[in-house]
Design an enzyme around this catalytic site. Structure first.
Site, PDB file in Angstrom:
ATOM      1  N   TYR A  51      10.370 103.112  62.483  1.00 25.53           N
ATOM      2  CA  TYR A  51      11.488 102.605  63.308  1.00 25.53           C
ATOM      3  C   TYR A  51      11.924 101.236  62.798  1.00 25.53           C
ATOM      4  CZ  TYR A  51      13.471 100.388  67.572  1.00 25.53           C
ATOM      5  OH  TYR A  51      14.238  99.693  68.478  1.00 25.53           O
TER       6      TYR A  51
ATOM      7  N   SER B 240      16.943  95.318  65.842  1.00 28.24           N
ATOM      8  CA  SER B 240      15.733  94.948  66.580  1.00 28.24           C
ATOM      9  C   SER B 240      15.016  93.824  65.840  1.00 28.24           C
ATOM     10  CB  SER B 240      14.793  96.151  66.670  1.00 28.24           C
ATOM     11  OG  SER B 240      13.502  95.749  67.092  1.00 28.24           O
TER      12      SER B 240
HETATM   13  P1  NAP Z   1      17.042 102.738  77.182  1.00 28.48           P
HETATM   14  O1  NAP Z   1      17.009 101.787  78.313  1.00 28.48           O
HETATM   15  O2  NAP Z   1      15.978 103.759  77.071  1.00 28.48           O
HETATM   16  O3  NAP Z   1      18.486 103.463  77.222  1.00 28.48           O
HETATM   17  C1  NAP Z   1      18.781 104.415  76.287  1.00 28.48           C
HETATM   18  C2  NAP Z   1      20.192 104.949  76.517  1.00 28.48           C
HETATM   19  O4  NAP Z   1      20.532 105.762  75.409  1.00 28.48           O
HETATM   20  C3  NAP Z   1      20.356 105.824  77.727  1.00 28.48           C
HETATM   21  O5  NAP Z   1      21.639 105.583  78.298  1.00 28.48           O
HETATM   22  C4  NAP Z   1      20.287 107.249  77.163  1.00 28.48           C
HETATM   23  O6  NAP Z   1      20.930 108.138  78.067  1.00 28.48           O
HETATM   24  C5  NAP Z   1      20.997 107.033  75.845  1.00 28.48           C
HETATM   25  N1  NAP Z   1      20.688 107.935  74.741  1.00 28.48           N
HETATM   26  C6  NAP Z   1      19.456 108.255  74.262  1.00 28.48           C
HETATM   27  N2  NAP Z   1      19.571 109.067  73.204  1.00 28.48           N
HETATM   28  C7  NAP Z   1      20.901 109.249  72.986  1.00 28.48           C
HETATM   29  C8  NAP Z   1      21.669 109.999  72.048  1.00 28.48           C
HETATM   30  N3  NAP Z   1      21.065 110.734  71.112  1.00 28.48           N
HETATM   31  N4  NAP Z   1      23.008 109.969  72.125  1.00 28.48           N
HETATM   32  C9  NAP Z   1      23.618 109.239  73.071  1.00 28.48           C
HETATM   33  N5  NAP Z   1      22.961 108.523  73.995  1.00 28.48           N
HETATM   34  C10 NAP Z   1      21.619 108.539  73.957  1.00 28.48           C
HETATM   35  O7  NAP Z   1      17.041 101.981  75.760  1.00 28.48           O
HETATM   36  P2  NAP Z   1      17.325 100.439  75.401  1.00 28.48           P
HETATM   37  O8  NAP Z   1      16.058  99.690  75.465  1.00 28.48           O
HETATM   38  O9  NAP Z   1      18.497  99.970  76.158  1.00 28.48           O
HETATM   39  O10 NAP Z   1      17.674 100.567  73.843  1.00 28.48           O
HETATM   40  C11 NAP Z   1      18.996 100.481  73.369  1.00 28.48           C
HETATM   41  C12 NAP Z   1      18.973 100.011  71.932  1.00 28.48           C
HETATM   42  O11 NAP Z   1      18.303  98.760  71.849  1.00 28.48           O
HETATM   43  C13 NAP Z   1      18.275 100.922  70.929  1.00 28.48           C
HETATM   44  O12 NAP Z   1      18.992 100.904  69.709  1.00 28.48           O
HETATM   45  C14 NAP Z   1      16.934 100.253  70.705  1.00 28.48           C
HETATM   46  O13 NAP Z   1      16.381 100.550  69.447  1.00 28.48           O
HETATM   47  C15 NAP Z   1      17.364  98.792  70.793  1.00 28.48           C
HETATM   48  N6  NAP Z   1      16.281  97.867  71.079  1.00 28.48           N
HETATM   49  C16 NAP Z   1      15.648  97.869  72.269  1.00 28.48           C
HETATM   50  C17 NAP Z   1      14.632  96.940  72.509  1.00 28.48           C
HETATM   51  C18 NAP Z   1      13.889  96.867  73.831  1.00 28.48           C
HETATM   52  O14 NAP Z   1      12.904  96.108  73.901  1.00 28.48           O
HETATM   53  N7  NAP Z   1      14.316  97.583  74.868  1.00 28.48           N
HETATM   54  C19 NAP Z   1      14.286  96.037  71.518  1.00 28.48           C
HETATM   55  C20 NAP Z   1      14.945  96.061  70.303  1.00 28.48           C
HETATM   56  C21 NAP Z   1      15.964  96.975  70.107  1.00 28.48           C
HETATM   57  P3  NAP Z   1      20.699 109.746  78.045  1.00 28.48           P
HETATM   58  O15 NAP Z   1      19.257 109.993  78.305  1.00 28.48           O
HETATM   59  O16 NAP Z   1      21.606 110.256  79.137  1.00 28.48           O
HETATM   60  O17 NAP Z   1      21.131 110.206  76.687  1.00 28.48           O
END
Ligand code: NAP
Length: 258
Positions: free
Chosen positions: A162, A149
């Site tokens: 985090y 991130s």
């Molecule tokens: P998201 O849209 O909330 O999607 C999260 C996904 O993870 C869902 O498919 C969820 O499905 C799954 N999940 C959650 N906990 C899990 C677990 N313990 N084991 C397996 N699957 C799990 O999140 P996102 O924004 O795409 O984030 C993905 C990554 O990007 C993360 O590492 C986050 O830190 C990073 N990130 C995001 C942002 C942002 O702005 N969005 C910025 C920087 C970094 P289920 O509920 O079915 O498990």
């Protein structure tokens, strides 16, 4: 790149993407699949897995999926074995899962919140990689990509713990890149800025909050999950064959002044 992958440059590759039934993980699975890779998606909820697999297959992607909580050792073994059972190999691992159970003053992070973040955001990424390494080595062109991130570079207010986890992930990626080069495995990281997903919703659902964050982004917009998938698809391709131990920021210029 998502909708415009013109050539199937990842044909014959098998990719496992964690936490991939929505958001950034799903976009990565979709784009690797559009480039010709066979993909395995996973997350905790069966309904989400079924929907994601169906959506990918609608795009003519060779997709399979299973439930898995990446914090659970048995589930980590399960997703590797599931991939090998289906495809007999593994070329690409994208470790994307993370949690953030704490907002606010870092001094108020509880032991259990800290442990949960360390366990899921860092330790499980390492353990899954360790388990995947023999298969990635057998591939001869193995790739690992971690999802860190922008907060891993410059800690964000209210998500201090985090941020530490995400910094650790980029450090781990470098150590692994050094260690795994002799096995022909490249290891890289993407560091998304604020990307429109459910995870980041709190940052843009309130107008004041939204404007506060937009003012810190040179391009004055939030990112799209497909823009993260573009970077991953490049990193695992042969076009990136001399790139390892790197982190690509995808943040609309949020880091440009640092
Ligand atoms: P998201 O849209 O909330 O999607 C999260 C996904 O993870 C869902 O498919 C969820 O499905 C799954 N999940 C959650 N906990 C899990 C677990 N313990 N084991 C397996 N699957 C799990 O999140 P996102 O924004 O795409 O984030 C993905 C990554 O990007 C993360 O590492 C986050 O830190 C990073 N990130 C995001 C942002 C942002 O702005 N969005 C910025 C920087 C970094 P289920 O509920 O079915 O498990």
């Amino acid at each position: 790149m998502a909708s415009s992958v013109a050539t199937k440059f990842l044909t014959d590759r098998v990719a496992l993407v964690t936490a991939s039934t929505k958001g950034i993980g799903f976009a990565i699975a979709k784009q690797l699949g559009a480039a010709g890779a066979s993909v395995v998606v996973c997350s905790r909820k069966e309904k989400n897995v079924d929907e994601a697999v169906a959506a990918l297959r609608l795009e003519n992607i060779d997709a399979h999926g299973t439930t898995a909580h990446v914090g659970d050792k048995n589930d980590r073994t399960k997703i590797i074995n599931f991939t090998l059972d289906r495809f007999s190999k593994l070329d690409i691992l994208v470790s994307n899962a993370a949690v953030n159970p704490h907002y606010g003053d870092m001094m108020s992070v509880s032991d259990s919140q800290w442990d949960k973040m360390l366990d899921l955001n860092v330790k499980s990424a390492f353990e899954l990689t360790k388990e995947a390494v023999p298969h990635l080595e057998a591939s001869g062109r193995g790739n690992v990509v971690f999802v860190s991130s922008v907060a891993g570079y410059s800690p964000m207010n209210d998500i201090g713990a985090y941020s530490v986890m995400k910094t650790t992930l980029t450090g781990m990626s470098k150590s692994l890149a050094l260690n795994l080069a002799r096995r022909n495995i490249r290891v890289n990281t993407i560091a998304p800025g604020i990307i429109r997903t459910d995870f980041s919703q709190a940052l843009f659902s309130d107008e004041t909050e939204k404007q506060k964050w937009l003012s810190q982004i040179a391009q004055r917009r939030f990112g799209d999950p497909d823009e993260c998938a573009d970077a991953v698809t490049f990193l695992v391709s042969d076009e990136a064959s001399y790139i390892s131990g790197e982190t690509i920021g995808i943040n609309g210029g949020m880091q440009a002044r640092i």
